[in-house]
Design a protein around this motif. Structure first.
Motif, PDB file in Angstrom:
ATOM      1  N   GLU A  68       3.153   5.286  -8.514  1.00 32.93           N
ATOM      2  CA  GLU A  68       3.005   4.305  -7.480  1.00 32.93           C
ATOM      3  C   GLU A  68       4.068   3.237  -7.455  1.00 32.93           C
ATOM      4  O   GLU A  68       4.834   2.772  -6.562  1.00 32.93           O
ATOM      5  CB  GLU A  68       1.529   3.816  -7.314  1.00 32.93           C
ATOM      6  CG  GLU A  68       0.565   4.905  -6.769  1.00 32.93           C
ATOM      7  CD  GLU A  68      -0.089   5.819  -8.124  1.00 32.93           C
ATOM      8  OE1 GLU A  68       0.437   5.452  -9.185  1.00 32.93           O
ATOM      9  OE2 GLU A  68      -0.548   6.637  -7.705  1.00 32.93           O
ATOM     10  N   PRO A  76       0.715  -1.225  -0.003  1.00 30.25           N
ATOM     11  CA  PRO A  76      -0.037   0.078  -0.039  1.00 30.25           C
ATOM     12  C   PRO A  76       0.773   1.273  -0.177  1.00 30.25           C
ATOM     13  O   PRO A  76       2.118   1.132   0.525  1.00 30.25           O
ATOM     14  CB  PRO A  76      -0.594  -0.172   1.435  1.00 30.25           C
ATOM     15  CG  PRO A  76      -0.077  -1.109   2.079  1.00 30.25           C
ATOM     16  CD  PRO A  76       0.762  -1.997   1.095  1.00 30.25           C
ATOM     17  N   ILE A  77       0.281   2.332  -0.746  1.00 28.82           N
ATOM     18  CA  ILE A  77       1.097   3.419  -0.674  1.00 28.82           C
ATOM     19  C   ILE A  77       0.479   4.362   0.680  1.00 28.82           C
ATOM     20  O   ILE A  77      -0.762   4.486   0.711  1.00 28.82           O
ATOM     21  CB  ILE A  77       0.452   4.441  -1.927  1.00 28.82           C
ATOM     22  CG1 ILE A  77       0.983   3.602  -3.155  1.00 28.82           C
ATOM     23  CG2 ILE A  77       1.322   5.731  -1.861  1.00 28.82           C
ATOM     24  CD1 ILE A  77       2.571   3.350  -3.516  1.00 28.82           C
ATOM     25  N   PRO A  78       1.448   5.036   1.662  1.00 33.38           N
ATOM     26  CA  PRO A  78       1.031   5.496   2.838  1.00 33.38           C
ATOM     27  C   PRO A  78       0.097   6.833   2.421  1.00 33.38           C
ATOM     28  O   PRO A  78       0.233   7.468   1.533  1.00 33.38           O
ATOM     29  CB  PRO A  78       2.111   5.908   3.337  1.00 33.38           C
ATOM     30  CG  PRO A  78       3.425   5.301   2.836  1.00 33.38           C
ATOM     31  CD  PRO A  78       2.939   4.725   1.432  1.00 33.38           C
ATOM     32  N   GLN A  79      -1.116   6.814   2.987  1.00 32.42           N
ATOM     33  CA  GLN A  79      -2.026   7.888   2.669  1.00 32.42           C
ATOM     34  C   GLN A  79      -1.443   9.211   2.894  1.00 32.42           C
ATOM     35  O   GLN A  79      -0.719   9.501   3.935  1.00 32.42           O
ATOM     36  CB  GLN A  79      -3.299   7.916   3.480  1.00 32.42           C
ATOM     37  CG  GLN A  79      -4.099   6.689   2.826  1.00 32.42           C
ATOM     38  CD  GLN A  79      -5.697   6.838   3.391  1.00 32.42           C
ATOM     39  OE1 GLN A  79      -5.729   7.404   4.535  1.00 32.42           O
ATOM     40  NE2 GLN A  79      -6.475   6.161   2.462  1.00 32.42           N
ATOM     41  N   GLY A  80      -1.850  10.406   2.128  1.00 32.96           N
ATOM     42  CA  GLY A  80      -1.503  11.365   2.085  1.00 32.96           C
ATOM     43  C   GLY A  80       0.041  12.108   1.847  1.00 32.96           C
ATOM     44  O   GLY A  80       0.354  13.262   2.238  1.00 32.96           O
ATOM     45  N   ILE A  81       0.733  11.008   1.304  1.00 30.51           N
ATOM     46  CA  ILE A  81       2.296  11.461   1.271  1.00 30.51           C
ATOM     47  C   ILE A  81       2.327  12.222  -0.353  1.00 30.51           C
ATOM     48  O   ILE A  81       1.241  12.129  -1.077  1.00 30.51           O
ATOM     49  CB  ILE A  81       3.133  10.290   1.205  1.00 30.51           C
ATOM     50  CG1 ILE A  81       2.789   9.252  -0.107  1.00 30.51           C
ATOM     51  CG2 ILE A  81       3.302   9.551   2.334  1.00 30.51           C
ATOM     52  CD1 ILE A  81       4.008   8.269  -0.282  1.00 30.51           C
ATOM     53  N   ASP A  82       3.232  13.127  -0.290  1.00 32.02           N
ATOM     54  CA  ASP A  82       3.538  13.631  -1.730  1.00 32.02           C
ATOM     55  C   ASP A  82       4.385  12.798  -2.621  1.00 32.02           C
ATOM     56  O   ASP A  82       5.603  12.510  -2.168  1.00 32.02           O
ATOM     57  CB  ASP A  82       4.366  15.060  -1.542  1.00 32.02           C
ATOM     58  CG  ASP A  82       4.490  15.805  -2.593  1.00 32.02           C
ATOM     59  OD1 ASP A  82       4.645  15.192  -3.571  1.00 32.02           O
ATOM     60  OD2 ASP A  82       4.677  16.895  -2.746  1.00 32.02           O
ATOM     61  N   LEU A  83       3.810  12.004  -3.187  1.00 30.82           N
ATOM     62  CA  LEU A  83       4.537  10.736  -3.977  1.00 30.82           C
ATOM     63  C   LEU A  83       5.631  11.236  -4.902  1.00 30.82           C
ATOM     64  O   LEU A  83       6.682  10.593  -4.772  1.00 30.82           O
ATOM     65  CB  LEU A  83       3.527  10.336  -5.128  1.00 30.82           C
ATOM     66  CG  LEU A  83       3.353   8.798  -5.241  1.00 30.82           C
ATOM     67  CD1 LEU A  83       3.609   7.965  -3.981  1.00 30.82           C
ATOM     68  CD2 LEU A  83       2.203   8.364  -5.985  1.00 30.82           C
ATOM     69  N   ASN A  88       7.114   2.386  -4.788  1.00 33.16           N
ATOM     70  CA  ASN A  88       7.424   1.232  -4.193  1.00 33.16           C
ATOM     71  C   ASN A  88       8.630   0.403  -4.739  1.00 33.16           C
ATOM     72  O   ASN A  88       9.335  -0.239  -3.821  1.00 33.16           O
ATOM     73  CB  ASN A  88       6.237   0.236  -4.476  1.00 33.16           C
ATOM     74  CG  ASN A  88       5.165   0.463  -3.477  1.00 33.16           C
ATOM     75  OD1 ASN A  88       5.312   0.825  -2.285  1.00 33.16           O
ATOM     76  ND2 ASN A  88       3.870   0.273  -3.755  1.00 33.16           N
TER      77      ASN A  88
END
Ligand code: 13P
Ligand code: SF4
Length: 328
Positions: free
Chosen positions: A287, A11-18, A291
């Motif tokens: 994404e 999962p991609i952590p919520q709220g991060i600036d990718l 990862n």
């Protein structure tokens, strides 16, 4: 974390600036990000280097970074790994293949070579490592004509796998290479009728064509060349409009480097599909890039016996290109 379907499943952590996180992880991992011109715009904008197949191979051979994240397709990752076996080479989605490379299975190509003894084997870079291991010299669309011409006129040559590039080289050089019957699904989709209609509607528009396109498209071209060559032509040209007959990802750099010019993607035969996008190239997303940097996976592996053979024709390509002044 697992790697399934070719990419890291996490999962991609919520709220991060990718984008910021990708740049931070890149520093932390001491990685370099390389992207092909057909990548999504946001991937191109994050990359340290953007280039065509030749430039990416050259950069992979030269970089000091211990980790190469190659945002492109599988054969590009393999080429980087073969040239830099001591490095970690990551392609964020290993299922990013290539229809052209797939049109030339190594066992069938081996039989073709055995059935045609006494030929020098020249292979386009869009091939598997196993095909390169059967090859005398690799070429890309940036150097194919010049490398073929560096052989004597009467050299017997097998050229694989792209029939359009092979026939183009034969027509330019007067050679009679035996050409494998492979092709790219993106470059064979353009409609000549729609391209000519677009040119009629856009008076002075120049037509830019990748040599993987079939002859009817190539013969109306103002410029035939690799992605890098087409970009260069667009920058240097006095024209203000261009119809671009290659994968539409290249339009991003064209627009960035020529803000006052208009670039029109050539339409495919079937108006309902986005065939001028390479579905394989577009598999790489922010994404998956995030990862892949976070977990340093998935890694490209090439069987050592195959790599030991495949490195020879790739290095030969770089050496000949250097001698011919095509690369520095
Ligand atoms: P270039 O080497 O011209 O970038 O081409 C790569 C490719 O995959 C064309 O379809
Ligand atoms: Fe392969 Fe065609 Fe995609 Fe290029 S555009 S990577 S040749 S499928």
């Amino acid at each position: 974390m697992t790697v399934e379907k070719g990419y890291v499943q996490a999962p991609i952590p919520q709220g991060i600036d990718l984008k910021q996180e990708i740049l931070r992880l890149k520093q932390e991992r001491n990685a370099v990000i390389m992207a092909h011109y057909y990548q999504r715009e946001e991937i191109q904008d994050l990359a340290d280097y953007i280039g065509d197949s030749l430039a990416l191979a050259q950069l992979a051979a030269r970089t000091d970074a211990p980790v190469i994240v190659l945002c492109g397709v599988h054969f590009m990752g393999e080429t980087a790994k073969i040239l830099s076996p001591e490095k970690k080479v990551i392609v964020p989605d290993l299922s990013a293949g290539c229809s052209l490379a797939d049109s030339c299975p190594a066992d069938e190509f081996k039989k073709y070579i055995e059935d045609n003894p006494g030929h020098t084997v020249i292979s386009y870079v869009n091939t598997s490592a196993a095909v390169k291991a059967l090859t005398d010299v690799v070429v890309t669309s940036s150097n194919a004509v010049q490398i073929v011409e560096s052989f004597p006129q009467d050299e017997k040559i097998i050229f694989g796998p792209d029939r359009n590039l092979g026939n183009y080289i034969n027509s330019l050089t007067g050679r009679n290479m035996k050409v494998w019957d492979g092709a790219c699904h993106v470059h064979e989709q353009f409609s000549i009728e729609k391209i000519l209609k677009l040119r009629d509607e856009n008076g002075d528009a120049k037509i830019l064509v990748h040599p993987e396109c079939p002859k009817p498209i190539r013969i109306v071209a103002d410029k035939v060349g690799s992605t890098q060559a087409l970009l260069h032509y667009a920058v240097e040209s006095d024209s203000k409009k261009f119809i671009v007959c290659t994968e539409s990802g290249i339009l991003h750099q064209m627009q960035k480097q020529c803000p006052g010019k208009t670039f029109i993607p050539a339409p495919p035969e079937d108006g309902t599909c986005a065939c001028n996008e390479c579905n394989f190239m577009k598999l790489i997303t922010l994404e998956k890039l995030y990862n892949s940097l976070k977990y340093l996976a998935p890694e490209i592996e090439v069987e050592p016996q195959i790599a030991a053979k495949a490195v020879i024709p790739i290095r030969r390509m770089l050496d000949i290109s250097q001698k011919l002044g095509l690369i520095k």
